[in-house]
Design a protein around this motif. Structure first.
Motif, mmCIF file in Angstrom:
data_model
loop_
_atom_site.group_PDB
_atom_site.id
_atom_site.type_symbol
_atom_site.label_atom_id
_atom_site.label_comp_id
_atom_site.label_asym_id
_atom_site.label_seq_id
_atom_site.Cartn_x
_atom_site.Cartn_y
_atom_site.Cartn_z
ATOM 1 N N PRO A 25 0.818 -1.212 0.000
ATOM 2 C CA PRO A 25 0.000 0.000 0.000
ATOM 3 C C PRO A 25 0.852 1.263 0.000
ATOM 4 O O PRO A 25 2.017 1.238 0.389
ATOM 5 C CB PRO A 25 -0.798 -0.121 1.296
ATOM 6 N N TYR A 140 -2.035 4.335 6.290
ATOM 7 C CA TYR A 140 -2.121 3.280 5.295
ATOM 8 C C TYR A 140 -3.487 2.621 5.426
ATOM 9 O O TYR A 140 -4.105 2.665 6.493
ATOM 10 C CB TYR A 140 -1.024 2.236 5.509
ATOM 11 N N ASP A 154 -7.663 1.411 -0.083
ATOM 12 C CA ASP A 154 -7.310 2.826 0.045
ATOM 13 C C ASP A 154 -8.552 3.721 0.070
ATOM 14 O O ASP A 154 -8.649 4.639 0.887
ATOM 15 C CB ASP A 154 -6.394 3.265 -1.100
#
Length: 181
Positions: A25, A140, A154
């Motif tokens: 990520p 994150y 995300d």
């Protein structure tokens, strides 16, 4: 010798398919602001106590230790008594700059779908009166590996943090009035 080194590198690359394209990520960032009619000092009087987050509608209670000292901790209980919690630690604080920074030390991703979250809250004067409240965070997503489930990707992390910030800023705008109104 160069040919042998090249062949070994090629063989190694063949043994590790997808390594060159694999990635984890990326750090996400959210910054939201609101402008209120109150003076920065009035706003800071409400926001400037790390141990009291009663101004945020999602927070049922706040328990903590060490006030506004660096490494002070707080535990936010959300919703109602016995609700989910978020543990946080203060790592920067300035009355003079009307700002503080903190990070989450413990939260379930089902509560807030993020990891490695840090945040900064600041109050600044507006030209012509009033105050600008800025809340920004970096984090994150809740799922650290590739191909996250939809609720831990995300977009879910950004949406969740944005919603928390917006709810808090809306409550402050309601409390102090919008600047210029």
């Amino acid at each position: 010798m160069r040919k042998r080194t090249f062949m070994m590198a090629l063989a190694t690359a063949a043994l590790l398919p997808g390594l060159a394209t694999a990635h984890g990520p990326t750090r996400q960032k959210v910054t939201l602001t609101t402008e209120v009619a109150a003076s920065p000092a009035e706003v800071w009087a409400v926001l400037g106590n790390f141990q009291d987050m009663s101004w945020h509608p999602a927070v049922f209670s706040t328990e903590g230790e060490n006030g506004n000292a660096i490494d002070a901790t707080r535990l936010l209980t959300l919703g109602e008594a016995g609700g989910p919690t978020i543990a946080e630690v203060l790592y920067k604080f300035s009355d003079e700059k009307m700002s503080y920074s903190y990070r989450i030390t413990d939260v379930l991703v089902e509560v807030l779908p993020v990891t490695n979250y840090s945040s900064h809250l600041t109050v600044k004067p507006l030209d012509g009166g009033g105050a600008l409240i800025e809340w920004r965070g970096a984090f994150y997503r809740g799922y650290p590996n590739n191909d996250p489930p939809e609720d831990l990707n995300d977009a879910a992390a950004i949406a969740a943090v944005s919603a928390v910030y917006q709810m808090g800023l809306d409550a402050l705008t309601e409390r102090f009035g919008a600047a210029g109104s």
